[in-house]
Design a protein around this motif. Structure first.
Motif, mmCIF file in Angstrom:
data_model
loop_
_atom_site.group_PDB
_atom_site.id
_atom_site.type_symbol
_atom_site.label_atom_id
_atom_site.label_comp_id
_atom_site.label_asym_id
_atom_site.label_seq_id
_atom_site.Cartn_x
_atom_site.Cartn_y
_atom_site.Cartn_z
ATOM 1 N N PRO A 58 0.844 -1.211 0.000
ATOM 2 C CA PRO A 58 0.000 0.000 0.000
ATOM 3 C C PRO A 58 0.871 1.251 0.000
ATOM 4 C CG PRO A 58 -0.738 -1.566 1.666
ATOM 5 C CD PRO A 58 0.579 -2.081 1.134
ATOM 6 N N GLY A 59 0.396 2.276 -0.675
ATOM 7 C CA GLY A 59 1.118 3.542 -0.732
ATOM 8 C C GLY A 59 1.376 3.990 -2.163
ATOM 9 N N PRO A 60 2.162 5.075 -2.311
ATOM 10 C CA PRO A 60 2.426 5.623 -3.646
ATOM 11 C C PRO A 60 3.427 4.768 -4.430
ATOM 12 C CG PRO A 60 3.539 6.929 -1.973
ATOM 13 C CD PRO A 60 2.737 5.894 -1.245
ATOM 14 N N HIS A 61 3.201 4.690 -5.726
ATOM 15 C CA HIS A 61 4.083 3.939 -6.628
ATOM 16 C C HIS A 61 4.191 4.672 -7.950
ATOM 17 C CE1 HIS A 61 4.284 0.318 -4.141
ATOM 18 N NE2 HIS A 61 3.013 0.548 -3.858
ATOM 19 N N ARG A 77 14.414 -2.918 -31.269
ATOM 20 C CA ARG A 77 14.827 -4.323 -31.202
ATOM 21 C C ARG A 77 16.143 -4.529 -30.475
ATOM 22 N NH1 ARG A 77 12.382 -1.504 -34.849
ATOM 23 N NH2 ARG A 77 14.022 -1.583 -36.335
ATOM 24 N N THR A 78 16.964 -3.465 -30.331
ATOM 25 C CA THR A 78 18.247 -3.587 -29.635
ATOM 26 C C THR A 78 18.169 -3.042 -28.203
ATOM 27 O OG1 THR A 78 19.035 -1.454 -30.441
ATOM 28 C CG2 THR A 78 19.506 -3.388 -31.817
ATOM 29 N N HIS A 79 16.979 -2.802 -27.716
ATOM 30 C CA HIS A 79 16.694 -2.285 -26.369
ATOM 31 C C HIS A 79 16.990 -0.796 -26.216
ATOM 32 C CE1 HIS A 79 15.683 -6.229 -24.719
ATOM 33 N NE2 HIS A 79 16.672 -6.689 -25.471
ATOM 34 N N LYS A 80 17.246 -0.099 -27.297
ATOM 35 C CA LYS A 80 17.432 1.358 -27.231
ATOM 36 C C LYS A 80 16.063 2.003 -26.993
ATOM 37 C CE LYS A 80 18.663 5.381 -29.904
ATOM 38 N NZ LYS A 80 18.697 5.892 -31.265
ATOM 39 N N VAL A 81 15.970 2.808 -25.932
ATOM 40 C CA VAL A 81 14.695 3.442 -25.572
ATOM 41 C C VAL A 81 14.386 4.562 -26.563
ATOM 42 C CG1 VAL A 81 13.479 4.760 -23.803
ATOM 43 C CG2 VAL A 81 14.931 2.828 -23.151
ATOM 44 N N ILE A 82 13.171 4.531 -27.082
ATOM 45 C CA ILE A 82 12.718 5.534 -28.061
ATOM 46 C C ILE A 82 11.959 6.651 -27.366
ATOM 47 C CG2 ILE A 82 11.240 5.898 -30.074
ATOM 48 C CD1 ILE A 82 11.727 2.855 -30.701
ATOM 49 N N THR A 83 11.042 6.281 -26.491
ATOM 50 C CA THR A 83 10.244 7.248 -25.735
ATOM 51 C C THR A 83 9.722 6.553 -24.489
ATOM 52 O OG1 THR A 83 8.442 8.876 -25.865
ATOM 53 C CG2 THR A 83 8.063 6.765 -26.942
ATOM 54 N N SER A 84 9.216 7.329 -23.534
ATOM 55 C CA SER A 84 8.723 6.717 -22.296
ATOM 56 C C SER A 84 7.606 7.547 -21.679
ATOM 57 C CB SER A 84 9.867 6.552 -21.293
ATOM 58 O OG SER A 84 10.346 7.827 -20.892
ATOM 59 N N GLU A 85 6.867 6.902 -20.798
ATOM 60 C CA GLU A 85 5.810 7.545 -20.013
ATOM 61 C C GLU A 85 5.901 6.980 -18.598
ATOM 62 O OE1 GLU A 85 3.453 9.841 -20.909
ATOM 63 O OE2 GLU A 85 4.236 9.945 -22.950
ATOM 64 N N THR A 86 5.589 7.828 -17.615
ATOM 65 C CA THR A 86 5.565 7.384 -16.217
ATOM 66 C C THR A 86 4.145 7.502 -15.693
ATOM 67 O OG1 THR A 86 7.850 8.080 -15.860
ATOM 68 C CG2 THR A 86 6.489 7.783 -13.898
ATOM 69 N N VAL A 87 3.707 6.443 -15.023
ATOM 70 C CA VAL A 87 2.376 6.411 -14.415
ATOM 71 C C VAL A 87 2.568 6.384 -12.906
ATOM 72 C CG1 VAL A 87 0.260 5.064 -14.168
ATOM 73 C CG2 VAL A 87 1.425 5.150 -16.373
ATOM 74 N N THR A 88 1.873 7.274 -12.203
ATOM 75 C CA THR A 88 1.917 7.271 -10.740
ATOM 76 C C THR A 88 0.537 6.950 -10.206
ATOM 77 O OG1 THR A 88 1.517 9.649 -10.630
ATOM 78 C CG2 THR A 88 3.816 8.941 -10.645
ATOM 79 N N PHE A 89 0.503 6.284 -9.063
ATOM 80 C CA PHE A 89 -0.771 5.894 -8.455
ATOM 81 C C PHE A 89 -0.513 5.543 -6.998
ATOM 82 C CE2 PHE A 89 1.256 2.244 -10.311
ATOM 83 C CZ PHE A 89 1.173 1.268 -9.324
ATOM 84 N N THR A 90 -1.576 5.430 -6.231
ATOM 85 C CA THR A 90 -1.485 5.026 -4.833
ATOM 86 C C THR A 90 -2.214 3.707 -4.668
ATOM 87 O OG1 THR A 90 -1.363 7.322 -4.103
ATOM 88 C CG2 THR A 90 -2.007 5.685 -2.458
ATOM 89 N N MET A 91 -1.499 2.725 -4.160
ATOM 90 C CA MET A 91 -2.092 1.417 -3.892
ATOM 91 C C MET A 91 -2.851 1.524 -2.578
ATOM 92 S SD MET A 91 -2.504 -1.679 -4.941
ATOM 93 C CE MET A 91 -1.230 -1.970 -6.145
ATOM 94 N N PRO A 92 -4.127 1.133 -2.573
ATOM 95 C CA PRO A 92 -4.904 1.239 -1.335
ATOM 96 C C PRO A 92 -4.468 0.217 -0.286
ATOM 97 C CG PRO A 92 -6.182 0.106 -3.013
ATOM 98 C CD PRO A 92 -4.902 0.574 -3.670
ATOM 99 N N ASP A 93 -4.728 0.552 0.978
ATOM 100 C CA ASP A 93 -4.466 -0.379 2.081
ATOM 101 C C ASP A 93 -5.712 -1.233 2.231
ATOM 102 O OD1 ASP A 93 -3.774 -1.751 4.303
ATOM 103 O OD2 ASP A 93 -3.335 0.018 5.543
ATOM 104 N N LEU A 94 -5.645 -2.475 1.831
ATOM 105 C CA LEU A 94 -6.818 -3.354 1.822
ATOM 106 C C LEU A 94 -7.120 -3.957 3.188
ATOM 107 C CD1 LEU A 94 -6.170 -5.168 -1.573
ATOM 108 C CD2 LEU A 94 -7.655 -3.214 -1.127
ATOM 109 N N LYS A 95 -6.210 -3.748 4.178
ATOM 110 C CA LYS A 95 -6.405 -4.345 5.517
ATOM 111 C C LYS A 95 -7.335 -3.522 6.383
ATOM 112 C CE LYS A 95 -1.926 -6.494 5.304
ATOM 113 N NZ LYS A 95 -0.554 -6.462 5.771
ATOM 114 N N ARG A 96 -7.703 -2.345 5.952
ATOM 115 C CA ARG A 96 -8.565 -1.468 6.763
ATOM 116 C C ARG A 96 -9.923 -2.047 6.949
ATOM 117 N NH1 ARG A 96 -8.023 4.596 4.770
ATOM 118 N NH2 ARG A 96 -6.155 4.331 3.612
#
Length: 176
Positions: free
Chosen positions: A145-148, A157-176
């Motif tokens: 749980p928490g931010p990720h 094909r040679t693993h050279k990065v062309i472009t990228s995006e970052t996704v952020t989110f918060t995983m809920p605490d399911l034990k509540r």
């Protein structure tokens, strides 16, 4: 005589309808048969759009023909789907433009057209990443749980990065 006039009127109406392309006739035979039993009740179904796009309309170009002057690849990433996230699972949908995601690697694959590549996924700045070649929804489970954040990189094909995006989110605490 009245039945002949009615059938000719129906035929003229059908020609006009088909010309305008705004409604679809469910069955010409059904209309003609109903004309003999129910002289004033043809069966017509109205539709808003009867155009069906061709494969070329959707796919644009054949993946079997080389493309000269290919546009640069694009990576489009959506935020995690909310319902699975609320259950502790991360489902991230993405798509690419001007590059097909396939399990093909190495220098020789650089000459392939249309372009092919794959996705690198890095979770929470880990010093390692994993590779996806399916082109399907990314699924992550077991996160605390928490931010990720998830870095999604489009690579050649040679693993050279062309472009990228970052996704952020918060995983809920399911034990509540």
């Amino acid at each position: 005589m009245n039945m002949l006039i009615f059938r000719n009127s129906i035929r003229l109406l059908l020609i006009v309808i088909l010309f305008l392309g705004t409604i679809t006739i469910t069955s010409l035979g059904a209309i003609m048969n109903s004309a003999s039993t129910q002289a004033n009740k043809p069966t017509i179904v109205s539709t808003m759009d009867s155009y069906t796009p061709s494969a070329k309309d959707i796919i644009v170009s054949s993946p079997l023909i080389a493309i000269k002057n290919e546009a640069p690849p694009k990576l489009i990433v959506d935020p995690p789907l909310s319902e699975p996230l609320s259950l502790g699972r991360v489902f991230i949908q993405y798509r690419t433009e001007n590059l097909r995601v396939l399990p093909v690697f190495g220098e020789g694959a650089l000459d392939v057209s249309p372009r092919i590549g794959h996705i690198h996924i890095t979770v929470d700045d880990a010093p390692w990443h994993f590779v996806d070649t399916t082109g399907e929804t990314l699924i992550l489970v077991g996160l605390e749980p928490g931010p990720h954040k998830v870095l999604i990189e489009l690579a050649d094909r040679t693993h050279k990065v062309i472009t990228s995006e970052t996704v952020t989110f918060t995983m809920p605490d399911l034990k509540r």
